[in-house]
Design an enzyme around this catalytic site. Structure first.
Site, PDB file in Angstrom:
ATOM      1  N   LYS A  10       0.822  -1.213   0.000  1.00  0.00           N
ATOM      2  CA  LYS A  10       0.000   0.000   0.000  1.00  0.00           C
ATOM      3  C   LYS A  10       0.867   1.279   0.000  1.00  0.00           C
ATOM      4  CE  LYS A  10      -3.981  -2.238   2.207  1.00  0.00           C
ATOM      5  NZ  LYS A  10      -4.986  -2.163   3.304  1.00  0.00           N
ATOM      6  N   TYR A  50     -12.317  -1.307  -3.855  1.00  0.00           N
ATOM      7  CA  TYR A  50     -12.842  -1.498  -2.495  1.00  0.00           C
ATOM      8  C   TYR A  50     -14.356  -1.299  -2.427  1.00  0.00           C
ATOM      9  CZ  TYR A  50      -8.204  -1.908  -0.365  1.00  0.00           C
ATOM     10  OH  TYR A  50      -6.959  -2.359   0.016  1.00  0.00           O
ATOM     11  N   ASN A 113      -2.102   0.119   6.785  1.00  0.00           N
ATOM     12  CA  ASN A 113      -1.589  -1.151   7.298  1.00  0.00           C
ATOM     13  C   ASN A 113      -0.722  -1.923   6.309  1.00  0.00           C
ATOM     14  OD1 ASN A 113      -3.632  -1.949   5.660  1.00  0.00           O
ATOM     15  ND2 ASN A 113      -4.893  -2.908   7.235  1.00  0.00           N
ATOM     16  N   HIS A 116      -2.212  -5.392   1.423  1.00  0.00           N
ATOM     17  CA  HIS A 116      -3.513  -6.021   1.212  1.00  0.00           C
ATOM     18  C   HIS A 116      -3.278  -7.502   0.965  1.00  0.00           C
ATOM     19  CE1 HIS A 116      -7.496  -6.848  -0.472  1.00  0.00           C
ATOM     20  NE2 HIS A 116      -6.861  -7.520  -1.425  1.00  0.00           N
ATOM     21  N   GLU A 127      -9.491  -9.906  -7.940  1.00  0.00           N
ATOM     22  CA  GLU A 127      -8.523  -8.836  -7.668  1.00  0.00           C
ATOM     23  C   GLU A 127      -7.290  -8.951  -8.571  1.00  0.00           C
ATOM     24  OE1 GLU A 127      -9.973  -8.424  -3.023  1.00  0.00           O
ATOM     25  OE2 GLU A 127      -7.968  -9.211  -3.436  1.00  0.00           O
TER      26      GLU A 127
HETATM   27  P1  GDP Z   1      -8.186  -6.609   5.648  1.00  0.00           P
HETATM   28  O1  GDP Z   1      -8.872  -7.724   4.884  1.00  0.00           O
HETATM   29  O2  GDP Z   1      -7.372  -7.109   6.816  1.00  0.00           O
HETATM   30  O3  GDP Z   1      -7.380  -5.699   4.748  1.00  0.00           O
HETATM   31  O4  GDP Z   1      -9.338  -5.700   6.314  1.00  0.00           O
HETATM   32  P2  GDP Z   1     -10.786  -5.257   5.819  1.00  0.00           P
HETATM   33  O5  GDP Z   1     -11.211  -6.008   4.602  1.00  0.00           O
HETATM   34  O6  GDP Z   1     -11.684  -5.287   7.010  1.00  0.00           O
HETATM   35  O7  GDP Z   1     -10.585  -3.713   5.438  1.00  0.00           O
HETATM   36  C1  GDP Z   1      -9.977  -3.339   4.214  1.00  0.00           C
HETATM   37  C2  GDP Z   1      -9.030  -2.200   4.484  1.00  0.00           C
HETATM   38  O8  GDP Z   1      -9.774  -1.064   4.905  1.00  0.00           O
HETATM   39  C3  GDP Z   1      -8.019  -2.422   5.606  1.00  0.00           C
HETATM   40  O9  GDP Z   1      -6.904  -3.165   5.219  1.00  0.00           O
HETATM   41  C4  GDP Z   1      -7.660  -1.002   5.980  1.00  0.00           C
HETATM   42  O10 GDP Z   1      -6.718  -0.426   5.063  1.00  0.00           O
HETATM   43  C5  GDP Z   1      -9.001  -0.303   5.814  1.00  0.00           C
HETATM   44  N1  GDP Z   1      -9.708  -0.218   7.105  1.00  0.00           N
HETATM   45  C6  GDP Z   1     -10.299  -1.224   7.799  1.00  0.00           C
HETATM   46  N2  GDP Z   1     -10.843  -0.772   8.956  1.00  0.00           N
HETATM   47  C7  GDP Z   1     -10.576   0.569   8.986  1.00  0.00           C
HETATM   48  C8  GDP Z   1     -10.866   1.611   9.919  1.00  0.00           C
HETATM   49  O11 GDP Z   1     -11.492   1.396  10.961  1.00  0.00           O
HETATM   50  N3  GDP Z   1     -10.426   2.875   9.597  1.00  0.00           N
HETATM   51  C9  GDP Z   1      -9.745   3.144   8.440  1.00  0.00           C
HETATM   52  N4  GDP Z   1      -9.341   4.401   8.182  1.00  0.00           N
HETATM   53  N5  GDP Z   1      -9.454   2.173   7.535  1.00  0.00           N
HETATM   54  C10 GDP Z   1      -9.854   0.911   7.807  1.00  0.00           C
END
Ligand code: GDP
Length: 138
Positions: A10, A50, A113, A116, A127
């Site tokens: 990222k 997304y 973080n 991905h 994807e």
């Molecule tokens: P992943 O599968 O571990 O990447 O997590 P998710 O699918 O739940 O979320 C997708 C991405 O959205 C995450 O990797 C983060 O970059 C972002 N994200 C998730 N939760 C949050 C949040 O509470 N705040 C913000 N700003 N970004 C978030």
């Protein structure tokens, strides 16, 4: 069970100079790189990637973050790729990520973080195809 997953390094990790370190961890964990490119997503493309999170409160922040700088996208191959890669990257929130994971080492917050990783074989295929044609996969 499919043997392929999809990842992006990222914009936070790219800007912080962690691309090489993350690729080394991916290689050391036994994944083969099938396709890879560095590019930058427009806000429109990041929103499309997304789209599943459209209703989430952080969607706008996520789209702005993912389009603010270059990313490196890759398709990775290994047995049990999706599950093993999710283990390698660690929890979404780096504060909850295990020692030895990419997010523990390189992520700075739940939003920024570092990497991905696809969450299912179906999403890995969708994807991967978002970024790479069949001719770009080796
Ligand atoms: P992943 O599968 O571990 O990447 O997590 P998710 O699918 O739940 O979320 C997708 C991405 O959205 C995450 O990797 C983060 O970059 C972002 N994200 C998730 N939760 C949050 C949040 O509470 N705040 C913000 N700003 N970004 C978030």
């Amino acid at each position: 069970m499919s043997n392929r997953t999809f990842t992006m390094i990222k914009p936070d990790a790219t800007q912080n100079g962690h691309t090489g370190g993350i690729l080394a961890m991916i290689n050391e964990a036994g994944f083969r790189i099938v396709a890879m490119k560095t590019t930058q997503l427009s806000a429109e493309k990041a929103g499309e990637f997304y789209a599943v999170h459209k209703e989430r409160p952080f969607y706008g922040e996520l789209v702005a973050f993912m389009s603010r700088g270059p990313i490196t996208a890759a398709i990775l191959e290994k047995s049990n790729a999706v599950e093993d890669f999710r283990k390698l990257i660690g929890a979404t929130n780096p504060a909850q990520a295990d020692e030895g994971t990419i997010r523990k080492k390189y992520a700075t917050s739940i939003g920024e973080n570092a990497v991905h990783g696809s969450d299912s074989d179906e999403n890995a295929a969708v994807e991967g195809a978002f970024f790479f044609s069949k001719l770009e996969q080796f």
